[in-house]
Design an enzyme around this catalytic site. Structure first.
Site, PDB file in Angstrom:
ATOM      1  N   LYS A  76     -17.180 -50.540 -34.455  1.00 41.29           N
ATOM      2  CA  LYS A  76     -18.008 -51.521 -35.149  1.00 41.29           C
ATOM      3  C   LYS A  76     -18.313 -51.014 -36.557  1.00 41.29           C
ATOM      4  O   LYS A  76     -18.621 -49.830 -36.742  1.00 41.29           O
ATOM      5  CB  LYS A  76     -19.305 -51.706 -34.357  1.00 41.29           C
ATOM      6  N   SER A 151     -24.425 -59.025 -31.980  1.00 38.55           N
ATOM      7  CA  SER A 151     -23.768 -58.790 -33.237  1.00 38.55           C
ATOM      8  C   SER A 151     -22.412 -58.092 -33.151  1.00 38.55           C
ATOM      9  O   SER A 151     -21.641 -58.136 -34.104  1.00 38.55           O
ATOM     10  CB  SER A 151     -24.705 -57.965 -34.130  1.00 38.55           C
ATOM     11  N   SER A 175     -26.743 -56.913 -28.397  1.00 46.44           N
ATOM     12  CA  SER A 175     -25.544 -56.992 -29.246  1.00 46.44           C
ATOM     13  C   SER A 175     -24.271 -56.377 -28.678  1.00 46.44           C
ATOM     14  O   SER A 175     -23.192 -56.557 -29.242  1.00 46.44           O
ATOM     15  CB  SER A 175     -25.821 -56.352 -30.611  1.00 46.44           C
TER      16      SER A 175
END
Lengths: 491, 122
Positions: A76, A151, A175
């Site tokens: 990420k 997210s 997330s």
């Protein structure tokens, strides 16, 4: 190669069926061909990936391969990566090349993994749909009209599309678990403090936690083995031994006590999601578990408490972006205040500004007790709900999200977006671990529908138990083996 | 404190906005000036128009947050850290080496090891 698990790929590498370099080339070509459609990666790092793959192959040739040597993954874009663009999905950091590796990245490199790139996300990890990225929304490989969740939407979509077998995510209010659910993969949020936050761009420091996203619980266990553990550079990282998370995976579930929080099965829960989750619970009963209803009475205060605590911490964390030391700087500032105000106004997107304003307001003079202190008191009550429940049961089960993935652009109102996270947010406030595993489909459009995630929660540091409970489900069902048509047609 | 919400442990609590019967609890309505004040404190450039736009969103978020007021928290200790841990101290030893050049490589403007900003003192 693209639809194998890490465990299967490790066996192939060990057997010499293909090399890490060949695997890396194959996935890089797939990314090149397919990621234009789903936008799951912000930065692809082919050169660094090839070098890491060659190093892994050389290590293997010398008999020095570990369990993760040569296995590809993505990270990420919230984790700092030395010499590589690290954007946090923000215009603010669109030019930021990190000068160091996050602890998690350091550990994954040391374990011999091969990072193919950095995944898309909601700006500064603030969002539940990945629509808040400066680099554009990510599409859900199961249905390109749907969001992948957020997210960590890029990480989930990349795994679901077969671009990488695993990816790292972070979870501040759901997330990891919600995008894992929306994309039909497995995602684990460890206990707060289990994995070092050092080098992860901070959103809400008392809630943020990193974790693995992969096809199976077994793969998550392998990755957690590599990233968990004490780190002196993160003062909230916990000095506590790390078990081998793969050891207990196959332990039998007879006698397992499952609690179903009644607040997680109320109005607002999509009936098809509910029936998928209840079917999953029946599978556990057939494996010897007993099931009872429990109550987490403060559940409905979790979202209000979170939207005080997280923005308050965010407003403090994001004050570092000043246009001076790194990140975006406005053109021709007239004075220092103008430099700060315009750099920040230009660098941050809408949702980030909203949370900075909320956090600044609630922490400001005259409001602190009514908001921040109150929310922290409620936070204790929420944690106590879980501790009380775990006196009676071993794990809690419910849906990861009240609905399957919604359409891109469907949730324009911030409050209705926030309410999506009703089942995941309390977990971060309490600091306990949670995992989402694929448990069926809902919505019936296209043919199969959109994936449903079963969320399993355990008490602090119960990761081994959660992985065991998830793994046994995956041995009894095949939801985790389903692949979206997007990944199959483009094999 | 008035209890507008369902009692603790009520079995009919449900997750969505419709089930929050606390809408009349407003500890303080957000005003335009509050948004501008927060923007100023956060050094976030905001035009009058921007502030008007955020006023609506932030007002609704705070309205949602105000549901907390329905809960009696008298005597409950605030929880700052989910494991109730306190800040760990380390030995007072130098552990960082000087990496100024490396860290300044990502700065917008530096000269001779110094960060450049607009003139502060005339």
């Amino acid at each position: 190669m693209h639809d194998k698990t890490l465990t299967e790929l490790a066996a192939c590498l060990a057997a010499g069926e293909f090399t890490s370099r060949e695997l890396t080339e194959s996935l890089l070509a797939r990314i090149d061909r397919l990621d234009g459609e789903i936008n799951s990666l912000i930065t692809v790092t082919p050169d660094a990936a090839r070098e890491a793959a060659d190093r892994a192959d050389a290590a293997r040739a010398k008999g020095e391969a570990g369990p993760l040597t040569g296995l590809p993954l993505a990270i990420k874009d919230l984790f700092c990566t030395d010499g590589v663009l690290t954007t946090a999905g923000s215009r603010m950091l669109a030019n930021f090349v990190a000068p160091y590796d996050a602890s998690v990245v350091e550990r994954l490199k040391a374990a011999g993994t091969v990072s193919l790139g950095k995944t898309n996300l909601d700006e500064f990890a603030m969002g539940s749909s990945n629509e808040n990225s400066h680099f554009g929304p990510v599409k859900n490989p199961w249905d390109l009209a749907a969001v992948p969740g957020g997210s960590s939407g890029g990480s989930a979509a990349a795994v679901a599309a077969g671009l990488v077998p695993a990816a790292m995510g972070t979870d501040t209010g759901g997330s990891i678990r919600q995008p894992a659910a929306f994309c039909g993969i497995t995602g684990l949020k460890p206990t707060y403090g289990r994995v070092s936050r050092w080098g992860i761009i901070a959103y809400a420091s008392s809630l943020d936690q990193a974790g693995p996203m992969a096809r199976t619980a077994e793969d998550c266990a392998l990755l957690l083995n590599a990233i968990a553990g004490h780190d002196l550079r993160d003062s909230t990282s916990v000095a506590r031994g790390v078990p081998d998370y793969t050891e207990e995976l196959a332990a039998p579930l007879s006698g397992l006590k499952i609690g179903l929080p009644r607040e997680y099965f109320g109005d607002g829960l999509d009936p098809e999601v509910e029936s998928a989750v209840r079917e999953a619970v029946k599978v556990y009963e057939s494996l010897g578990a007993t099931v009872r209803e429990v109550s987490l009475p403060h559940t409905h205060y979790a979202i209000p408490a979170y939207y005080v605590i997280a923005p308050a911490e965010a407003s403090a964390n994001l004050s570092r972006y000043d246009g001076v030391r790194f990140g975006h700087r406005c053109e021709a500032p007239t004075d220092l205040i103008d430099l700060y105000e315009r750099s920040r106004a230009e660098g941050f997107g809408e949702e980030v500004k909203r949370r900075i304003l909320i956090g600044t307001h609630t922490l400001s003079e005259g409001f602190f007790d009514a908001y921040y202190k109150k929310a922290q008191q409620v936070r204790r009550l929420i944690r106590q709900d879980f501790l009380d429940a775990f006196e009676e049961v071993d794990v809690l089960m419910g849906p990861a999200s009240p609905t399957p993935a919604f359409d891109l652009g469907a949730r324009k109102d911030p409050v209705s977006m926030y309410l999506q996270d009703i089942y995941t947010i309390a977990v971060n406030l309490a600091g306990i671990p949670g995992i989402s595993v694929p448990a069926g489909f809902a919505g019936g459009r296209p043919a199969e529908g959109r994936p449903v995630g079963l969320q399993i929660l355990g008490t602090h540091f119960a990761e081994a138990r959660l992985l065991n409970v998830a793994h046994r489900f995956q041995q009894a069902t095949d939801w985790h083996l389903r692949r979206p048509a997007f990944a199959e047609e483009n094999a | 404190m008035p209890m507008h919400g369902p009692a603790r442990g009520a079995s009919d609590m449900v997750p969505f906005a419709a089930c929050f019967p606390f809408e009349d609890i407003r500890i303080m309505a957000l005003e335009h000036a509050d948004v501008l004040r927060a923007a100023h404190l956060a050094r976030l450039g905001l035009s009058e128009d921007d502030a008007a736009h955020y006023l609506d969103d932030l007002g609704r978020i705070l309205e949602m947050v105000d549901q907390l007021q329905a809960l009696d928290t008298e005597g409950v200790a605030p929880l700052a850290h989910p494991l109730d841990a306190t800040q760990r101290l380390r030995a007072d030893e130098v552990t960082e080496t000087d990496q100024r050049d490396r860290f300044q490589r990502c700065a917008p403007a530096v000269e001779q090891g110094l960060y450049l900003v607009p003139r502060v003192v005339e």
